[in-house]
Scaffold this active site. Structure first.
Site, PDB file in Angstrom:
ATOM      1  N   ILE A   1       0.911  -1.154   0.000  1.00 18.60           N
ATOM      2  CA  ILE A   1       0.000   0.000   0.000  1.00 18.60           C
ATOM      3  C   ILE A   1       0.943   1.194   0.000  1.00 18.60           C
ATOM      4  O   ILE A   1       1.913   1.227   0.762  1.00 18.60           O
ATOM      5  CB  ILE A   1      -0.936  -0.019   1.238  1.00 18.60           C
ATOM      6  CG1 ILE A   1      -1.914   1.170   1.236  1.00 18.60           C
ATOM      7  CG2 ILE A   1      -0.164  -0.012   2.552  1.00 18.60           C
ATOM      8  CD1 ILE A   1      -2.989   1.082   2.360  1.00 18.60           C
ATOM      9  N   SER A   2       0.715   2.163  -0.884  1.00 19.26           N
ATOM     10  CA  SER A   2       1.623   3.310  -0.987  1.00 19.26           C
ATOM     11  C   SER A   2       1.623   4.122   0.306  1.00 19.26           C
ATOM     12  O   SER A   2       0.656   4.109   1.079  1.00 19.26           O
ATOM     13  CB  SER A   2       1.199   4.225  -2.137  1.00 19.26           C
ATOM     14  OG  SER A   2       1.275   3.549  -3.365  1.00 19.26           O
ATOM     15  N   GLN A   3       2.719   4.845   0.497  1.00 22.79           N
ATOM     16  CA  GLN A   3       2.812   5.782   1.614  1.00 22.79           C
ATOM     17  C   GLN A   3       1.726   6.852   1.437  1.00 22.79           C
ATOM     18  O   GLN A   3       1.531   7.341   0.320  1.00 22.79           O
ATOM     19  CB  GLN A   3       4.209   6.414   1.549  1.00 22.79           C
ATOM     20  CG  GLN A   3       4.503   7.402   2.633  1.00 22.79           C
ATOM     21  CD  GLN A   3       5.901   8.006   2.477  1.00 22.79           C
ATOM     22  OE1 GLN A   3       6.737   7.493   1.742  1.00 22.79           O
ATOM     23  NE2 GLN A   3       6.123   9.094   3.172  1.00 22.79           N
TER      24      GLN A   3
END
Ligand code: SAH
Length: 217
Positions: free
Chosen positions: A66-68
């Site tokens: 999951i992206s930052q």
């Protein structure tokens, strides 16, 4: 196992995350509101409950992340989203970014090449409230010709180069945001398609994404 309860503790941590992202330079209030509205811990295994509101990427299985949150906000800000726009997202992953786009009033078409991740979103009940997101299993390099053209295209994996098939699916006046590079670090780029079809390229900060890979898995 996923978490399904949004406690006061989670809500408090989320507010802090939003303020952190604001202080890093994200000024679009609609994006900050979207991040404040979405329980990020729902998108992660409960093992990450303690850290879900840290501004970091986390594993979601199948070697993906999951992206930052800052990166999600940064890409979304570059897209300059208006209400009711049609947006193609390549790399559904956890579906967190897709929910941010939906919270902003967009019509979202999101593609994931990994069947396991695509299937896990099918049984993720929180997503049922987002009628404006359509999920597809497929290769993002092909885009979605049936639903093209799109106002905006967002690539959430590192592309070695700008995919021409996706440029072709962009409306004149539209924009694509894409991290470009084949090494560990990529340059964020924004490609604008002018009304006459010519392209304008702008470069922004460096980020580190998982690679965009062709074909389905
Ligand atoms: N937007 C996601 C970020 C996921 S990481 C989120 O909010 O969680 C990038 C995702 O892109 C991974 O799930 C990976 O499987 C997917 N991906 C990589 N190459 C792809 C391709 N060619 N087509 C579609 N998805 C791709």
């Amino acid at each position: 196992m996923r978490q399904t309860e949004d406690t006061y503790r989670h809500k408090g941590l989320r507010k802090k995350l939003v303020e952190g992202i604001r202080s890093k330079g994200i000024s679009n209030e609609k994006i900050l509101t979207a991040i404040n509205n979405i329980p990020r811990h729902f998108f992660l295994d409960s093992a990450f409950d303690e850290v879900a509101y840290e501004d970091r990427a986390f594993p979601i299985g199948e070697g993906q992340t999951i992206s930052q949150p800052y990166t999600v906000a940064y890409q979304t800000q570059l897209l300059e989203i208006n209400l009711f726009e049609k947006i193609l997202e390549v790399g559904t992953g956890s579906a967190y970014q897709a929910c941010v786009l939906a919270e902003m009033g967009s019509q979202v078409f999101t593609i994931e090449r990994q069947k396991k991740l695509y299937d896990s979103n099918k049984s993720f009940s929180f997503l049922k409230k987002y009628h404006s997101i359509k999920f597809f299993y497929g290769d993002g390099y092909e885009g979605l010709p049936t639903f093209a053209p799109f106002d905006k295209i967002l690539i959430t994996a590192a592309a070695p180069e700008i995919p021409q098939k996706l440029i072709d699916q962009l409306k004149p006046g539209g924009m694509m945001v894409i991290p470009v590079g084949s090494g560990d670090v990529q340059q964020m780029m924004r490609i604008s398609k002018m009304e006459n079809g010519s392209l304008k390229e702008e470069v922004f900060d460096h980020f580190s994404f998982v690679p965009m890979v062709g074909g389905k898995k």
